[in-house]
Design a protein around this motif. Sequence first.
Motif, mmCIF file in Angstrom:
data_model
loop_
_atom_site.group_PDB
_atom_site.id
_atom_site.type_symbol
_atom_site.label_atom_id
_atom_site.label_comp_id
_atom_site.label_asym_id
_atom_site.label_seq_id
_atom_site.Cartn_x
_atom_site.Cartn_y
_atom_site.Cartn_z
ATOM 1 N N TYR A 87 0.811 -1.211 0.000
ATOM 2 C CA TYR A 87 0.000 0.000 0.000
ATOM 3 C C TYR A 87 0.847 1.265 0.000
ATOM 4 O O TYR A 87 0.414 2.301 -0.501
ATOM 5 C CB TYR A 87 -0.964 -0.012 1.190
ATOM 6 N N LYS A 88 2.043 1.172 0.536
ATOM 7 C CA LYS A 88 2.946 2.329 0.497
ATOM 8 C C LYS A 88 3.427 2.594 -0.929
ATOM 9 O O LYS A 88 3.775 3.715 -1.279
ATOM 10 C CB LYS A 88 4.138 2.099 1.425
ATOM 11 N N GLY A 89 3.424 1.538 -1.747
ATOM 12 C CA GLY A 89 3.917 1.676 -3.113
ATOM 13 C C GLY A 89 2.869 2.129 -4.114
ATOM 14 O O GLY A 89 3.206 2.473 -5.246
ATOM 15 N N GLU B 183 -0.065 6.800 -4.934
ATOM 16 C CA GLU B 183 -0.545 7.770 -5.919
ATOM 17 C C GLU B 183 -1.927 7.397 -6.448
ATOM 18 O O GLU B 183 -2.753 8.273 -6.735
ATOM 19 C CB GLU B 183 0.450 7.888 -7.082
ATOM 20 N N SER B 184 -2.196 6.122 -6.589
ATOM 21 C CA SER B 184 -3.504 5.681 -7.079
ATOM 22 C C SER B 184 -4.462 5.345 -5.944
ATOM 23 O O SER B 184 -5.679 5.463 -6.091
ATOM 24 C CB SER B 184 -3.348 4.460 -7.995
ATOM 25 N N VAL B 185 -3.923 4.910 -4.820
ATOM 26 C CA VAL B 185 -4.749 4.575 -3.649
ATOM 27 C C VAL B 185 -4.158 5.298 -2.441
ATOM 28 O O VAL B 185 -3.221 4.803 -1.816
ATOM 29 C CB VAL B 185 -4.787 3.055 -3.388
ATOM 30 N N ARG C 133 -7.933 1.372 5.550
ATOM 31 C CA ARG C 133 -9.128 0.556 5.812
ATOM 32 C C ARG C 133 -9.068 -0.803 5.123
ATOM 33 O O ARG C 133 -10.009 -1.587 5.222
ATOM 34 C CB ARG C 133 -10.381 1.308 5.359
ATOM 35 N N PHE C 134 -7.965 -1.076 4.430
ATOM 36 C CA PHE C 134 -7.843 -2.342 3.700
ATOM 37 C C PHE C 134 -7.359 -3.447 4.638
ATOM 38 O O PHE C 134 -6.261 -3.976 4.487
ATOM 39 C CB PHE C 134 -6.859 -2.192 2.535
ATOM 40 N N SER C 135 -8.173 -3.783 5.598
ATOM 41 C CA SER C 135 -7.793 -4.799 6.583
ATOM 42 C C SER C 135 -8.729 -5.994 6.498
ATOM 43 O O SER C 135 -9.878 -5.864 6.051
ATOM 44 C CB SER C 135 -7.835 -4.213 7.999
ATOM 45 N N PRO C 136 -8.273 -7.173 6.933
ATOM 46 C CA PRO C 136 -9.139 -8.358 6.909
ATOM 47 C C PRO C 136 -10.432 -8.159 7.684
ATOM 48 O O PRO C 136 -11.480 -8.688 7.298
ATOM 49 C CB PRO C 136 -8.263 -9.436 7.560
#
Length: 344
Positions: free
Chosen positions: A171-173, A176-178, A185-188
């Motif tokens: 997600y750190k990479g 720019e898009s996300v 909030r992208f958690s299981p």
Amino acid sequence: MKYNVKRRQIYLIFLFALAFISCKQNKRPDISNIKLDIKIERFDKELSTGKNKNLQQLSSQLSNKYGFFYDDYIHKMVGSPDFTGDYVISGLFKDPAYIDLTKEVDSVFPNLNTQETGLTETFKYIKYYYPKAKVPKFISFVSGFSYQVPVGDNYIGIGLDMFLGKNSKFYKGIIESVPMYMSRRFSPENMVTRVAETFAHEELFPEPDANRTLLSKMIFQGKILYFLDQVLPENIADTAKIGYSSNQLDWTQNFESDIWAYFLENNLLYETDYHKIQVYLSDGPFTPGLGENRDSAPKLGVWTGWQIVRKYMAENPKITLQQLMAENDAQKILNKSKYKPKRK
């Protein structure tokens, strides 16, 4: 004598405590007789473990098993209508980024037992309130952060690469898009909530075209969140339902009366200009114009609509969930809610 009185007081307190707990536990309907056991089909695993097979045969097998989902996956999610399934799969298997991503997905999700349990409970409640609702297939996949919860012909997809946990290296990479306010909030733990929210929006309660004002859109979104209140497992927090951090939820609760006053003083409730009202409905790191040092929560129209609907249902206990969801008169809901938050 004092001993007996004291013992009687303790006994009464105990009875009241039992009654309170019982009332709290019985607040929800009994769903024990609803036969449902949701399993998420692991397309992601079947695809990644097929790399040593004949790719044309693998593509044919996956197409036969997954039907419309496979077609959407190949031609919309990771490929295009111009390429065949085996060609797209070959490209994935040669892509180091895809290989690295699937390894992390496998490590985070060796199984989906927790999510299946949560979805089973949620859809039992949905079936209780809406017996004719058709429970779709649930299919997990990896698309390289293109789709989180797509809805197709008789399926809901679950993009596992968008539920890896807020600290995932990926997600750190893709900031720019996300942006980070989204990927946190992208958690299981958020998977069941996002699936239920998507099903509610796409399959049960499409927004009426007549919803033009900010108030009508606030109430509509508030009804969706109230619906989630009733069907999601009770341990799911409000922060997960609306996508707030704990600080953002605290901010809205502390400034609820100020938020409402802002809407009234700026004549926003009946505003229909899309660009003016979207700022109060759309996701973001904060809401421009409110708060100091960008500390306000986003989606303040959505959150306020949720509080109005909750107040409406509290003030009108005979209204059923089905009646609420069918009621499209936002003004009626506002009036009968008697919503007037007090300054803290």
